[in-house]
Motif scaffolding. Structure first.
Motif, PDB file in Angstrom:
ATOM      1  N   SER A 166      16.892  44.420  25.052  1.00  0.00           N
ATOM      2  CA  SER A 166      16.460  45.530  25.906  1.00  0.00           C
ATOM      3  C   SER A 166      16.976  45.371  27.329  1.00  0.00           C
ATOM      4  N   GLY A 167      17.225  44.108  27.725  1.00  0.00           N
ATOM      5  CA  GLY A 167      17.745  43.858  29.068  1.00  0.00           C
ATOM      6  C   GLY A 167      16.732  44.054  30.171  1.00  0.00           C
ATOM      7  N   ASN A 168      15.433  43.900  29.852  1.00  0.00           N
ATOM      8  CA  ASN A 168      14.399  44.218  30.837  1.00  0.00           C
ATOM      9  C   ASN A 168      13.663  43.002  31.393  1.00  0.00           C
ATOM     10  N   ILE A 169      13.283  43.137  32.647  1.00  0.00           N
ATOM     11  CA  ILE A 169      12.380  42.210  33.333  1.00  0.00           C
ATOM     12  C   ILE A 169      10.997  42.848  33.345  1.00  0.00           C
ATOM     13  N   ILE A 170       9.971  42.045  33.117  1.00  0.00           N
ATOM     14  CA  ILE A 170       8.590  42.533  33.146  1.00  0.00           C
ATOM     15  C   ILE A 170       7.837  41.821  34.269  1.00  0.00           C
ATOM     16  N   ASN A 215       1.834  47.051  35.485  1.00  0.00           N
ATOM     17  CA  ASN A 215       3.086  46.403  35.125  1.00  0.00           C
ATOM     18  C   ASN A 215       4.301  47.169  35.640  1.00  0.00           C
ATOM     19  N   LEU A 216       5.394  46.437  35.801  1.00  0.00           N
ATOM     20  CA  LEU A 216       6.682  47.043  36.129  1.00  0.00           C
ATOM     21  C   LEU A 216       7.697  46.609  35.079  1.00  0.00           C
ATOM     22  N   THR A 217       8.483  47.560  34.617  1.00  0.00           N
ATOM     23  CA  THR A 217       9.606  47.265  33.735  1.00  0.00           C
ATOM     24  C   THR A 217      10.878  47.577  34.517  1.00  0.00           C
ATOM     25  N   ILE A 218      11.704  46.550  34.723  1.00  0.00           N
ATOM     26  CA  ILE A 218      12.882  46.678  35.589  1.00  0.00           C
ATOM     27  C   ILE A 218      14.118  46.218  34.835  1.00  0.00           C
ATOM     28  N   PRO A 219      15.150  47.027  34.744  1.00  0.00           N
ATOM     29  CA  PRO A 219      16.381  46.555  34.094  1.00  0.00           C
ATOM     30  C   PRO A 219      16.959  45.347  34.821  1.00  0.00           C
ATOM     31  N   HIS A 220      17.340  44.340  34.062  1.00  0.00           N
ATOM     32  CA  HIS A 220      17.986  43.163  34.669  1.00  0.00           C
ATOM     33  C   HIS A 220      19.184  43.589  35.511  1.00  0.00           C
TER      34      HIS A 220
END
Length: 338
Positions: free
Chosen positions: A83-87, A135-140
């Motif tokens: 997914s390439g995501n930072i949580i 929460n925050l979902t941030i693309p790497h």
């Protein structure tokens, strides 16, 4: 702080009216998690129990904000790295257990902020059922762009693999999140001004990067920049100075008297990106400035052509990815002289 996040806007108007905001169905909760965070596995720790979930989400630029809880003790794992995501998990109520490293875990309490890059390391969490998370979902990729734009390099996995708590109790980070959520307008379920939205997105990424690096022992002010050899720094200078002339990486390498391969290896090792990506970014930065300063009557095509752009379709795609808006939007919103 954040008590009303994603519930009301700054004027007290309710947000997300008419949307799915809660559920007692596992299918709905799992679908929400897969969409907002990434594909993952979630299962109740008490067999047969139904969720009593809070499911609220809005986006600021490419960052997804969510007010969330399962409502029953639950373990979540198997987060999909593709997914390439930072949580970022900000615990508002109750506690949530997260991994740190070397078999150590931590229970975050109200006011604690935890970050994990699921594209670089494995992750799981256990919610106690009385918790509430913001929460925050941030693309790497967005974090890499931010680091490169502000510090001139992309940290290596020594940073991205660190799973840690970077804020506790009342913090500048939580104050920033509170400001960001208060900027949302219920009438548009977003931020009315694209410029303000873009700035908030960047500020969130920058503050997260700063806190993450500080807790990891990485000095972003020196980082890889001080260690980079002279030819890498000279290449960066030439790319900035000559961006309007549309040079190629081969042109830059030739001016330095080195091979393209050597230049590429230097950027990969000391900047974490390719020289082509660096040059592309500098050219797009120059295009943005030119659009912001364009005279009346100038078009995107005329400004881009003057900077050596030939494929306007490809340029527009890259521009939108970097700045979150199209070149036409930048041109239309530029300040007009009186």
């Amino acid at each position: 702080m954040l008590e009303h996040a994603l519930l009301y806007d700054a004027q007290g108007q309710p947000l997300l009216s008419g949307k799915l905001n809660a559920s007692r169905e596992w299918a709905e909760v799992n679908a929400f998690c897969n969409r907002v965070y990434m594909p993952l596995a979630a299962r109740p720790l008490v067999a047969g129990s139904d969720p009593n979930a809070t499911l609220r989400t809005l986006s600021i630029g490419r960052i997804v904000l969510s007010r969330f809880c399962f409502g029953v003790p639950t373990k979540a794992d198997d987060f999909d790295p593709s997914s390439g995501n930072i949580i970022v998990v900000n615990t508002m109520r109750g506690s949530v257990r997260h991994p740190l490293g070397d078999g150590v875990s931590i229970d975050t309490q109200p006011g604690d902020s935890y970050v994990v890059d699921c594209s670089r390391t494995d992750y799981w969490n256990v919610a106690d059922g009385n918790d509430l998370q913001f929460n925050l979902t941030i693309p790497h990729a967005l974090m890499e762009e931010t680091s490169h734009r502000w510090y001139g390099f992309v940290p290596e996995d020594d940073l991205w693999t660190k799973r840690l708590v970077f804020g506790r109790g009342p913090s500048a980070w939580l104050s920033l999140l509170d400001y960001a959520t208060r900027s949302v307008d219920a009438r548009s379920e977003g931020i009315a001004s694209p410029l303000i939205e873009r700035r908030i997105e960047e500020t969130l990424c920058l503050e997260l990067l700063r806190g993450w690096a500080e807790q990891s022992g990485l000095n972003l002010e020196t980082g890889a920049r001080g260690a980079a050899p002279r030819y890498v720094r000279e290449a960066e200078r030439l790319m900035v100075e000559q961006a309007h002339e549309a040079p190629t990486v081969t042109d830059i390498a030739a001016q330095l008297g080195i091979s393209t391969r050597s230049l590429s290896e230097g950027f990969r090792r000391f900047r974490g990106i390719t020289p082509h990506d660096y040059l592309t970014a500098r050219r797009l930065d120059g295009l943005r400035k030119a659009l912001e300063r364009a005279a009346p009557g100038e078009t995107v095509s005329s400004v881009a052509a003057a900077l050596g752009y030939v494929n306007l379709t490809a340029m527009t795609v890259s521009y939108r990815q970097r700045f979150g808006e199209s070149p036409h939007q930048t041109l239309r919103s530029r300040p007009m002289s009186s």
